[in-house]
Design a protein around this motif. Structure first.
Motif, PDB file in Angstrom:
ATOM      1  N   HIS A 108       1.076  -1.464  -0.046  1.00 27.99           N
ATOM      2  CA  HIS A 108      -0.037  -0.173   0.118  1.00 27.99           C
ATOM      3  C   HIS A 108       0.496   0.607  -0.060  1.00 27.99           C
ATOM      4  O   HIS A 108       1.770   0.949   0.376  1.00 27.99           O
ATOM      5  N   PRO A 111      -0.210   6.966   3.644  1.00 29.14           N
ATOM      6  CA  PRO A 111      -0.633   8.323   2.953  1.00 29.14           C
ATOM      7  C   PRO A 111       0.254   9.554   3.043  1.00 29.14           C
ATOM      8  O   PRO A 111      -0.420  10.087   2.409  1.00 29.14           O
ATOM      9  N   TYR A 329      -6.757  12.623   6.143  1.00 27.03           N
ATOM     10  CA  TYR A 329      -7.497  11.521   6.302  1.00 27.03           C
ATOM     11  C   TYR A 329      -8.369  11.004   7.271  1.00 27.03           C
ATOM     12  O   TYR A 329      -9.087   9.899   7.915  1.00 27.03           O
ATOM     13  N   THR A 345      -1.933   0.663   7.502  1.00 29.11           N
ATOM     14  CA  THR A 345      -1.357   1.504   6.755  1.00 29.11           C
ATOM     15  C   THR A 345      -2.411   0.549   5.051  1.00 29.11           C
ATOM     16  O   THR A 345      -2.510   1.204   4.319  1.00 29.11           O
ATOM     17  N   PHE A 348      -5.497   2.459   3.176  1.00 29.41           N
ATOM     18  CA  PHE A 348      -4.906   2.793   2.315  1.00 29.41           C
ATOM     19  C   PHE A 348      -4.830   2.404   1.017  1.00 29.41           C
ATOM     20  O   PHE A 348      -4.558   1.571   0.912  1.00 29.41           O
TER      21      PHE A 348
END
Ligand code: PHE
Length: 348
Positions: A108, A111, A329, A345, A348
């Motif tokens: 991932h 962010p 977020y 994680t 996301f």
């Protein structure tokens, strides 16, 4: 004797016909054709027979032997073929069947990286170059060059990690940079004016951690140097940046602020996206969210960068990328960002 031979022959043929597997066939071969086999025995005994008998029995025995050999061979290939067919049927492997293994985990994008990339893209579209600088800095670039001398009270604004290395540095002691601003000086020294850059990067502060403070976080520095640059350009650039980032109209406002490396210095707020300026807990009921420090680059800073402040001027800003990510977020604890916890994680 002849009768005996014929009986052996017939028995052999019958046994071969009945046999069901290769092992049993091997036994039959040994029984009739082996070194101690029935036919071999007869051939061995030929020497005790009369010449006349030899002439008949010899060729007849050999004939039977050859016939049985041929029949065994045929049977053998039949049995082998049957065995392969049986194996294939039993081992059938359907390559089109869906797998039983769980799918491989794919990674991932963190962010922080995601928002950093978006910011880089937006500023690149506006003609900014993305720069980089060292995380281990000298006191000179982190402070002096930015108009923060050793005895300046502003040094206390940012609690600093000093490196243990005691060796005398040309540019003072080594520190973990407390902001991305040192890259302003480095870029001016290297490229001169005009400039239009952003510097995303990791910074460090020696402070107690809690839900909203961490010793390590991310900033994005901005610097524009040119002839006839004003704060109106900064206002336009930031309104455009935030509008593109959030995908809806964002307004910005200035308030006075103080940073030794800008004059005048200011703080920039943007209109609260949660309540549309009506007031909510995110904007502390003001309708505005504090976003960043900025200002016109101080002449001493231009001088440190080797730029003629009578010909050029510019502005600089620095915002917290980490805070922006948290707002975007709805993350309420800064510490999860660097926890390395994949449960975080994975969202996301
Ligand atoms: N370096 C400042 C900080 O870390 C932010 C800033 C950058 C302010 C550039 C003005 C101009 O707080």
């Amino acid at each position: 004797m002849k009768e005996l031979l014929e009986k052996i022959h017939a028995a052999g043929l019958e046994e071969i016909k009945q046999v069901k597997n290769l092992e049993a066939l091997k036994e039959i071969e040994v029984k009739y054709l082996g070194r101690k086999g029935e036919l071999t025995n007869i051939l061995k005994g030929l020497k005790d027979l009369s010449d006349e008998e030899k002439r008949i029995i010899g060729p007849a025995t050999n004939g039977i032997k050859l016939d049985l050999e041929a029949k065994i061979k045929d049977k053998q290939s039949d049995l082998e073929a049957a065995e392969i067919a049986k194996k294939l049927a039993g081992e059938f492997f359907d390559i089109t069947a869906p797998g039983t293994m769980t799918a491989h985990e794919i990674g991932h994008i963190h962010p922080l990286s995601r928002v950093q990339q978006e910011a880089e893209n937006i500023f690149s579209d506006m003609g900014f170059t993305v720069m980089d600088g060292p995380e281990v800095e000298s006191e000179y670039y982190n402070f002096e060059g930015l108009n923060i001398p050793a005895d300046h009270p502003a040094r206390d604004m940012q609690d600093t990690f000093f490196l243990k290395d005691k060796s005398e540095q040309k540019h003072g002691r080594l520190v973990l940079r407390t902001h991305t601003s040192p890259v302003q000086i480095r870029t001016m020294e290297k490229y001169g004016a005009p400039l239009r850059i952003i510097v995303p990067g990791r910074v460090f502060r020696y402070e107690a951690t809690d839900a909203s403070h961490d010793t390590t976080f991310y900033q994005v520095e901005g610097l524009v140097i040119d002839k006839n640059i004003s704060l109106a350009d900064l206002k336009g650039v930031m309104a455009e940046f935030l509008t593109r980032l959030f995908g809806k109209e964002v307004k910005v406002r200035f308030r006075p602020g103080y940073f030794p490396f800008v004059e005048p210095g200011l703080e920039l707020d943007f209109s609260c996206l949660i309540c549309n300026e009506k007031g909510c807990s995110v904007c502390k009921h003001t309708g505005w969210v504090e976003f960043m420090g900025a200002g016109m680059v101080h002449p001493n800073v231009l001088k440190a960068g080797g730029i003629d402040s009578t010909k050029y001027q510019g502005w600089a800003f620095g915002f917290g990328l980490t805070r922006l990510v948290m707002m975007r977020y709805g993350i309420n604890d800064i510490r999860v960002l660097q926890s390395g916890d994949i449960r975080f994680t994975q969202q996301f």
